[in-house]
Design a protein around this motif. Sequence first.
Motif, PDB file in Angstrom:
ATOM      1  N   GLN A  81       7.879   5.882   3.879  1.00 57.06           N
ATOM      2  CA  GLN A  81       7.159   5.807   2.652  1.00 57.06           C
ATOM      3  C   GLN A  81       5.618   4.926   3.426  1.00 57.06           C
ATOM      4  O   GLN A  81       4.561   4.948   2.884  1.00 57.06           O
ATOM      5  CB  GLN A  81       7.670   4.684   1.520  1.00 57.06           C
ATOM      6  N   ALA A  82       5.894   3.962   4.229  1.00 52.50           N
ATOM      7  CA  ALA A  82       4.870   3.039   5.019  1.00 52.50           C
ATOM      8  C   ALA A  82       3.869   3.971   5.737  1.00 52.50           C
ATOM      9  O   ALA A  82       2.783   4.013   5.432  1.00 52.50           O
ATOM     10  CB  ALA A  82       5.728   2.228   5.683  1.00 52.50           C
ATOM     11  N   LEU A  83       4.700   4.977   6.427  1.00 55.32           N
ATOM     12  CA  LEU A  83       3.699   5.906   7.014  1.00 55.32           C
ATOM     13  C   LEU A  83       2.658   6.797   6.225  1.00 55.32           C
ATOM     14  O   LEU A  83       1.596   7.070   6.328  1.00 55.32           O
ATOM     15  CB  LEU A  83       4.531   6.979   7.830  1.00 55.32           C
ATOM     16  N   ILE A  84       3.637   7.258   5.020  1.00 48.04           N
ATOM     17  CA  ILE A  84       2.931   7.998   4.036  1.00 48.04           C
ATOM     18  C   ILE A  84       1.758   7.241   3.324  1.00 48.04           C
ATOM     19  O   ILE A  84       0.540   7.803   3.251  1.00 48.04           O
ATOM     20  CB  ILE A  84       3.709   8.623   3.009  1.00 48.04           C
ATOM     21  N   ASP A  85       2.014   6.173   3.150  1.00 50.11           N
ATOM     22  CA  ASP A  85       1.062   5.220   2.432  1.00 50.11           C
ATOM     23  C   ASP A  85      -0.227   5.123   3.471  1.00 50.11           C
ATOM     24  O   ASP A  85      -1.399   5.107   3.110  1.00 50.11           O
ATOM     25  CB  ASP A  85       1.612   4.142   2.163  1.00 50.11           C
ATOM     26  N   PHE A  86       0.172   4.764   4.652  1.00 50.78           N
ATOM     27  CA  PHE A  86      -1.044   4.711   5.854  1.00 50.78           C
ATOM     28  C   PHE A  86      -1.830   6.072   5.758  1.00 50.78           C
ATOM     29  O   PHE A  86      -3.127   5.696   5.750  1.00 50.78           O
ATOM     30  CB  PHE A  86      -0.484   4.357   7.087  1.00 50.78           C
ATOM     31  N   ILE A  87      -1.102   6.904   5.850  1.00 48.08           N
ATOM     32  CA  ILE A  87      -2.225   8.144   5.992  1.00 48.08           C
ATOM     33  C   ILE A  87      -2.860   8.411   4.445  1.00 48.08           C
ATOM     34  O   ILE A  87      -4.062   8.839   4.688  1.00 48.08           O
ATOM     35  CB  ILE A  87      -0.971   9.399   6.270  1.00 48.08           C
ATOM     36  N   ASN A  88      -2.334   8.070   3.679  1.00 44.13           N
ATOM     37  CA  ASN A  88      -3.129   8.422   2.244  1.00 44.13           C
ATOM     38  C   ASN A  88      -4.048   7.344   1.877  1.00 44.13           C
ATOM     39  O   ASN A  88      -5.043   7.419   1.213  1.00 44.13           O
ATOM     40  CB  ASN A  88      -1.963   8.225   0.951  1.00 44.13           C
ATOM     41  N   ASP A  89      -4.231   6.287   2.775  1.00 48.31           N
ATOM     42  CA  ASP A  89      -5.220   5.089   2.676  1.00 48.31           C
ATOM     43  C   ASP A  89      -6.371   5.519   3.553  1.00 48.31           C
ATOM     44  O   ASP A  89      -7.048   4.519   3.557  1.00 48.31           O
ATOM     45  CB  ASP A  89      -4.630   3.697   3.219  1.00 48.31           C
ATOM     46  N   ASP A  90      -6.372   6.655   4.255  1.00 49.79           N
ATOM     47  CA  ASP A  90      -7.630   7.171   4.808  1.00 49.79           C
ATOM     48  C   ASP A  90      -8.036   6.219   5.887  1.00 49.79           C
ATOM     49  O   ASP A  90      -9.151   5.983   6.272  1.00 49.79           O
ATOM     50  CB  ASP A  90      -8.492   7.315   3.695  1.00 49.79           C
ATOM     51  N   GLN A  91      -7.104   5.932   6.938  1.00 48.41           N
ATOM     52  CA  GLN A  91      -7.482   5.001   8.152  1.00 48.41           C
ATOM     53  C   GLN A  91      -7.327   5.513   9.452  1.00 48.41           C
ATOM     54  O   GLN A  91      -7.286   4.883  10.339  1.00 48.41           O
ATOM     55  CB  GLN A  91      -6.517   3.859   7.883  1.00 48.41           C
ATOM     56  N   LEU A  92      -6.927   6.903   9.431  1.00 44.00           N
ATOM     57  CA  LEU A  92      -6.714   7.687  10.542  1.00 44.00           C
ATOM     58  C   LEU A  92      -8.072   7.806  11.599  1.00 44.00           C
ATOM     59  O   LEU A  92      -7.925   7.819  12.639  1.00 44.00           O
ATOM     60  CB  LEU A  92      -6.097   9.159  10.422  1.00 44.00           C
ATOM     61  N   GLN A  93      -9.253   7.719  10.851  1.00 45.94           N
ATOM     62  CA  GLN A  93     -10.521   7.713  11.554  1.00 45.94           C
ATOM     63  C   GLN A  93     -10.871   6.349  12.258  1.00 45.94           C
ATOM     64  O   GLN A  93     -11.840   6.041  12.603  1.00 45.94           O
ATOM     65  CB  GLN A  93     -11.549   8.224  10.722  1.00 45.94           C
ATOM     66  N   VAL A  94     -10.023   5.221  11.956  1.00 43.33           N
ATOM     67  CA  VAL A  94     -10.309   3.896  12.341  1.00 43.33           C
ATOM     68  C   VAL A  94      -9.572   3.583  13.782  1.00 43.33           C
ATOM     69  O   VAL A  94      -8.208   3.748  13.588  1.00 43.33           O
ATOM     70  CB  VAL A  94     -10.008   2.915  11.342  1.00 43.33           C
ATOM     71  N   TYR A  95     -10.104   2.853  14.629  1.00 41.53           N
ATOM     72  CA  TYR A  95      -9.320   2.570  15.874  1.00 41.53           C
ATOM     73  C   TYR A  95      -8.206   1.635  15.353  1.00 41.53           C
ATOM     74  O   TYR A  95      -8.242   0.872  14.339  1.00 41.53           O
ATOM     75  CB  TYR A  95     -10.363   1.670  16.550  1.00 41.53           C
ATOM     76  N   PRO A  96      -6.856   1.319  16.107  1.00 41.19           N
ATOM     77  CA  PRO A  96      -5.805   0.767  15.722  1.00 41.19           C
ATOM     78  C   PRO A  96      -6.223  -0.645  15.599  1.00 41.19           C
ATOM     79  O   PRO A  96      -7.043  -1.271  16.292  1.00 41.19           O
ATOM     80  CB  PRO A  96      -4.925   0.872  16.633  1.00 41.19           C
ATOM     81  N   ALA A  97      -5.482  -1.346  14.547  1.00 37.52           N
ATOM     82  CA  ALA A  97      -5.739  -2.896  14.430  1.00 37.52           C
ATOM     83  C   ALA A  97      -4.369  -3.145  14.191  1.00 37.52           C
ATOM     84  O   ALA A  97      -3.600  -3.033  13.266  1.00 37.52           O
ATOM     85  CB  ALA A  97      -6.721  -3.234  13.131  1.00 37.52           C
ATOM     86  N   TYR A  98      -3.866  -4.082  15.185  1.00 35.15           N
ATOM     87  CA  TYR A  98      -2.280  -4.319  15.194  1.00 35.15           C
ATOM     88  C   TYR A  98      -1.694  -5.638  14.305  1.00 35.15           C
ATOM     89  O   TYR A  98      -0.694  -5.765  14.233  1.00 35.15           O
ATOM     90  CB  TYR A  98      -1.973  -4.559  16.728  1.00 35.15           C
ATOM     91  N   GLY A  99      -2.509  -6.343  13.693  1.00 30.79           N
ATOM     92  CA  GLY A  99      -2.024  -7.301  12.931  1.00 30.79           C
ATOM     93  C   GLY A  99      -1.221  -8.300  13.445  1.00 30.79           C
ATOM     94  O   GLY A  99      -1.381  -8.695  14.525  1.00 30.79           O
ATOM     95  N   ASP A 100      -0.030  -8.684  12.818  1.00 28.02           N
ATOM     96  CA  ASP A 100       0.948  -9.519  13.314  1.00 28.02           C
ATOM     97  C   ASP A 100       2.222  -9.034  13.918  1.00 28.02           C
ATOM     98  O   ASP A 100       3.241  -9.602  13.970  1.00 28.02           O
ATOM     99  CB  ASP A 100       1.209 -10.562  12.205  1.00 28.02           C
ATOM    100  N   ILE A 101       1.977  -7.724  14.570  1.00 23.61           N
ATOM    101  CA  ILE A 101       3.212  -7.009  15.000  1.00 23.61           C
ATOM    102  C   ILE A 101       3.937  -7.921  16.244  1.00 23.61           C
ATOM    103  O   ILE A 101       4.789  -7.799  16.205  1.00 23.61           O
ATOM    104  CB  ILE A 101       2.857  -5.407  15.334  1.00 23.61           C
TER     105      ILE A 101
END
Length: 350
Positions: free
Chosen positions: A44-64
């Motif tokens: 679900q996390a992967l589906i939500d990310f794709i549906n949030d239209d962020q694939l065109q943006v460079y990675p931002a890694y946050g607190d991983i």
Amino acid sequence: MSIFKSHISQMGAYKPPLEGRDNHQHLLLDFNERVLPVSPTVKQALIDFINDDQLQVYPAYGDIIQKIADYCGVKPDQVMTTNGSDQGIDLIIRSACREGDDAIIPGPTFAMYHQCAKIENLNIIEPAYSRENGFPKQAVMDAITDKTRLIVIANPNNPCGTPIARDDILDIAKAAPQAAILVDECYFEYTRQTVCDVVEQYPNLLVTRTFSKTWGLPSVRLGYIISSKDNINALLNVRGPYDVNQLAVVAIDAALGNPEYTQEYVKEVIEVSKPMIEAFLDKQNIEYWPSVANYVWVFFKQPSLVEQKLKEANILVRPKVDNNSRLGLRISLGNKQQTIHLIDTLASVI
């Protein structure tokens, strides 16, 4: 005339037997993967990310990095993410070694160590594991010279599943302070054996791990290195800023937030499936190497025939030869139901 270094053109590529593998058709017991799907939370996390239209943006890694460090019990500045542990292995060897240096790589073992060492044109010394004596500590110690710049210790080793004692690793690190001691803890979740807690005390220790095996995410490619702060800073100078893709980070973030599916799988493999296959092999008087991981290296009287019969039953395993060119089959372990199916199939073909 090649434009590349002569030894590169003469090398062979590392080509895992991927052709024809289909997890919908086959029981995949050949690559030591998790053989069950990942948790719904990760999907679900992967589906939500794709549906949030962020694939065109460079990675931002946050607190991983912080989350991986918390999971490992180390500091964030002792962790660096990589594109699978393969990249971590490559970065360490490229950064630590020069052409002509000595690399001690006990074998047989994971092919990527040799692949990366050959790219740097290193002189590879290969002390031999044995079924009776396990890790060849003394042979490794005896091979250390002032030319030694790399010692690889896979804990546990692949394909044999042999563990290496923590004290043995640290003795080797002390004996070769000029060398990078690459400790591959790819199967850490099955053994819980680690040296990551002493990387500041031993500045030549570098630990590689992955989310590919127990976490069931080899397709998104995320590994990591644990080492001293200074080593991590140096390796960051070599790794690219966007080598890890965003989908991997999203998946691993969700996985770390829901570790139960991994913990339950590990428990079933180690406490249920592994004793079942070992009991079957013992009863049939079939030789295998003692293993602490999610795979066993088995030496049937007719290994090629057994492999073929398993393949006809849609079960894939991995042929691996020992140091005497004797062919064995490395068999990954799944859950109880899958192991019963494996045992029933083996019983019909041996």
